[in-house]
Structures are given as structure tokens and as C-alpha cells.
Scaffold this motif. Structure first.
Motif, PDB file in Angstrom:
ATOM      1  N   SER A  46      -3.907  30.288  35.657  1.00 22.02           N
ATOM      2  CA  SER A  46      -5.340  30.633  36.396  1.00 22.02           C
ATOM      3  C   SER A  46      -5.715  32.149  36.419  1.00 22.02           C
ATOM      4  N   ALA A  48      -6.901  33.462  38.914  1.00 21.68           N
ATOM      5  CA  ALA A  48      -6.632  34.113  40.270  1.00 21.68           C
ATOM      6  C   ALA A  48      -5.448  35.227  40.205  1.00 21.68           C
ATOM      7  N   CYS A 346      -8.149  28.302  40.969  1.00 23.42           N
ATOM      8  CA  CYS A 346      -8.381  29.576  41.072  1.00 23.42           C
ATOM      9  C   CYS A 346      -8.208  30.078  42.432  1.00 23.42           C
TER      10      CYS A 346
END
Length: 372
Positions: A46, A48, A346
Motif C-alpha cells: 500500500s 499508505a 490506503c
């Protein structure tokens, strides 16, 4: 004496080493393999995780994927655009990149060094290895799902689930992420492209351990036109989150796969490993600064910020794999499903935000007369 010794140079260990070294702490990372090393892993990641680093991760990213495809027994395909590109990494490159960043901050790496035992003496840990012993005030066990550190530290052993992966040649038809459902009971097969190869993985997430994962994966590979031999298959183990747990003991914490953090629905493991490395480094730094509750706080943070949502992921997995064909039709095939899952990966939303609605919808489909 080191402020902290980290056993394992994967995403959790590398992340913790970087953040601790940047705070000026003396850090030793011990890794049994020679770096950079091949690591069996699908490699989906991800974006993120960028929030946890103050440097550009681009050099460690092999590919950014914008499309995903789902199938049920290689039929009934659904292709969707990912609202946020998914990162694909090769673990030999990614893990080495993180460790290099840590050593640039002053951390030391001892690779090709296996830990053979640990002992707490007065106020520090003695870590015995195949080369020489090392002393550290604090210890981070980040040696993976099959590593011995958790057991040596007195933690209850978590269930490990086998996963098999192999690298296939990249071609025009497999430059998207893919998930195949129905070909393996209580699990799935997923394919993640890299810049020069395509990783195909298989695992189960519920019930007893599957007996023929290697055979199932080879049959799938043949069906999609990828030739693979038994000796090309790489085995590794994943440890799924299985409930609230203690992650600290005397001057030591568990991080990454050693802490059984993997998502019980998607098997995502790199992001939670990095999260634990960040929070683990913060806890060790606070403990070194005199906070006697810092390690206890680490356990609380991981259980609260990651574990509670993984409990919802586990409930969703239970509902999904109870009647997977129905779940595929009623859930996976919906255009909104890809958007929702992307947002979860995310960090924009959590499983808790959608789990009740999803489970109720799936459960209503299980009623007599509703299953097709």
C-alpha cells in the motif's frame, strides 16, 4: 552495549532500525541471510506506508499497478481500475533499501549471522549468535512467522499458514494485479506483476492446513500458460492476526510477522510490519528515555490501532469463505468492492466502517432460496 538489538532485517526490522538510529540510538540489526537476499513474497504494498518515512521510496518500487482483475475458477472475470495505484516491490530490493537507509543513519547490520539463543542478564539482553555474542538494553524480535525469537521470549506460539509463490515471466496479459477465487478451498491465488516478472502466490486463510497447495498452484499456472516446475516453488509462512495479544515482555517487543499481524482477509503483511516497526521504535526510544510504561503502551497501540480492525477483517473472512461463490457474486463483482478495498489498503477507511453492512448483505444471501 547497544541501545537496541533487532533480530530480523525485513520490513519491521529495517523500519525500526531506521527510526531508532535517526533518533541517535545505537542499533544493531542481526540477519541470518546474506543481504540482499531473495524473499518469497507476493510483494503487493500500500502507498499508505509513505507517511511513515521522510525519504523517497521510489527506488525500491518495482512497479505501480493501476488495474486489478478477479476471477472465479478462471471464469466470470471482473476487471477494475484501482482508484489509487498499488505498489509492487521485490523484497530483496525493498528490504535492502530500508536497511541501507538505516545504516546511513548509523545502525549496524550483521548479516550472515544466525541467533542461537538469548538471555536477560540484570538489565540487558545477551544475544548469542553463530559468530559472537552481543549485548543490548532492548530487543526487537522481527524474525518472521517461523523465527524462534517469540518462543524464546516466552510468547504463546501462533498458528502459521503455508504460502507458496513462484516468479513467472512478465507478458502483455499479466501486467495487472489478479485474484483467483474458487480454485483453492478457504483461500485464493493472487498474482502481482513486477517490472520484469510476475509473482503468483497461493494460501488458505481459514480452517485446517491445505494438503496440496503446491499441486494446486502448479495446475493453476498451467491453466494460465505459465510453465513452472516443483523446484521453482518457494515456500514461506504467514501468521494471521488471531485476536488481541500481548506483544511486550522484559525489555523486548515482537514486531512484524513475529507478532502475527497479517490481515486475515487479504493476507497483507508488509504494511502492518512497517507500522509495528514505527511504533516499536517509538516505544523503545521512550523506554530508553525513562518511560517505564512505553512497551506496555506499544502493545496497547498495536491492539487498538491495528488489531481491532483485524478482528473485523477476520469476521469478514469467515463470512466470505463460508459461501465463497455467493460472496464473489454479491461482493467481489460489485464495482464498489474494489474502491472500498483500495481505500482500506490506503488507510482511508477501516474494515470496521463497512464490515457490518457487508456481513449482513452476505448473510442475507445465505438464506434458503437466496443461494444460486
Amino acid at each position: 552495549m547497544f541501545d537496541c538489538i533487532i533480530v530480523g532485517a525485513g520490513p519491521a526490522g529495517g523500519t525500526a532500525a531506521y527510526h531508532l538510529a535517526k533518533k541517535g540510538r545505537s542499533v544493531l540489526v542481526i540477519e541470518k541471510e546474506s543481504f540482499p537476499r531473495v524473499k518469497a513474497c507476493g510483494g503487493g504494498l500500500s502507498p499508505a506506508i509513505a507517511q511513515w518515512f521522510d525519504f523517497d521510496l521510489t527506488p525500491a518500487i518495482s512497479l505501480k499497478v493501476n488495474k486489478i482483475c478477479y476471477t472465479w475458477k478462471l471464469e466470470d472475470p471482473v476487471e477494475a481500475d484501482l482508484p489509487v495505484p498499488m505498489w509492487m516491490v521485490k523484497r530483496d530490493v525493498f528490504d535492502h533499501f530500508l536497511i541501507q537507509k538505516a545504516t546511513e543513519q548509523g545502525a549496524e547490520l550483521r548479516d550472515k549471522t544466525e541467533v542461537t539463543g538469548i538471555e536477560f542478564k540484570r538489565d540487558s539482553w545477551e544475544v548469542k549468535t553463530t559468530t559472537e555474542p552481543f549485548i543490548g538494553r532492548y530487543l526487537i524480535a522481527a524474525d518472521g512467522a517461523k523465527g524462534p525469537m517469540a518462543k524464546w521470549l516466552g510468547f504463546k506460539e501462533s498458528k502459521k499458514r503455508q504460502s507458496i509463490v513462484f516468479e513467472a515471466p512478465l507478458n502483455d496479459s499479466n501486467q495487472r494485479a489478479s485474484f483467483e477465487f474458487g480454485s483453492v478451498k478457504n483461500g485464493n491465488i493472487w498474482g502481482f506483476p513486477k517490472a520484469d516478472s510476475y509473482s503468483i502466490s497461493i494460501a488458505t486463510f481459514r480452517g485446517g492446513e491445505a494438503k496440496n497447495l503446491s499441486q494446486d498452484l502448479m495446475e493453476y499456472a498451467q491453466q494460465i500458460g505459465a510453465n513452472v516446475s516443483q523446484d521453482e516453488l518457494l515456500e514461506h509462512y504467514i501468521s494471521l492476526w488471531d485476536g488481541e495479544k500481548n506483544l511486550h515482555t522484559q525489555n523486548a517487543i515482537l514486531a512484524g510477522e513475529a507478532a502475527s499481524l497479517s490481515d486475515p482477509l487479504s493476507a497483507e503483511g508488509i504494511r502492518p510490519s512497517i507500522f509495528s516497526g514505527v511504533k516499536g521504535a517509538e516505544a523503545i526510544d521512550e523506554a530508553l528515555g525513562g518511560n517505564g510504561d512505553a512497551l506496555k503502551k506499544y502493545t496497547q497501540i498495536v491492539n487498538e490501532e491495528w488489531g481491532k480492525d483485524m478482528a473485523w477483517a477476520g469476521r469478514l473472512a469467515g463470512a466470505f469463505y463460508r459461501f465463497p461463490k455467493v460472496a464473489y457474486k454479491m461482493g467481489v463483482k460489485l464495482p464498489a468492492a474494489t474502491v472500498v478495498m483500495s481505500k482500506i489498503l490506503c488507510g482511508e477507511i477501516r474494515y470496521a466502517d463497512i464490515a457490518n453492512t457487508a456481513i449482513k448483505k452476505l448473510s442475507s444471501s445465505f438464506l434458503p432460496g437466496r443461494v444460486s
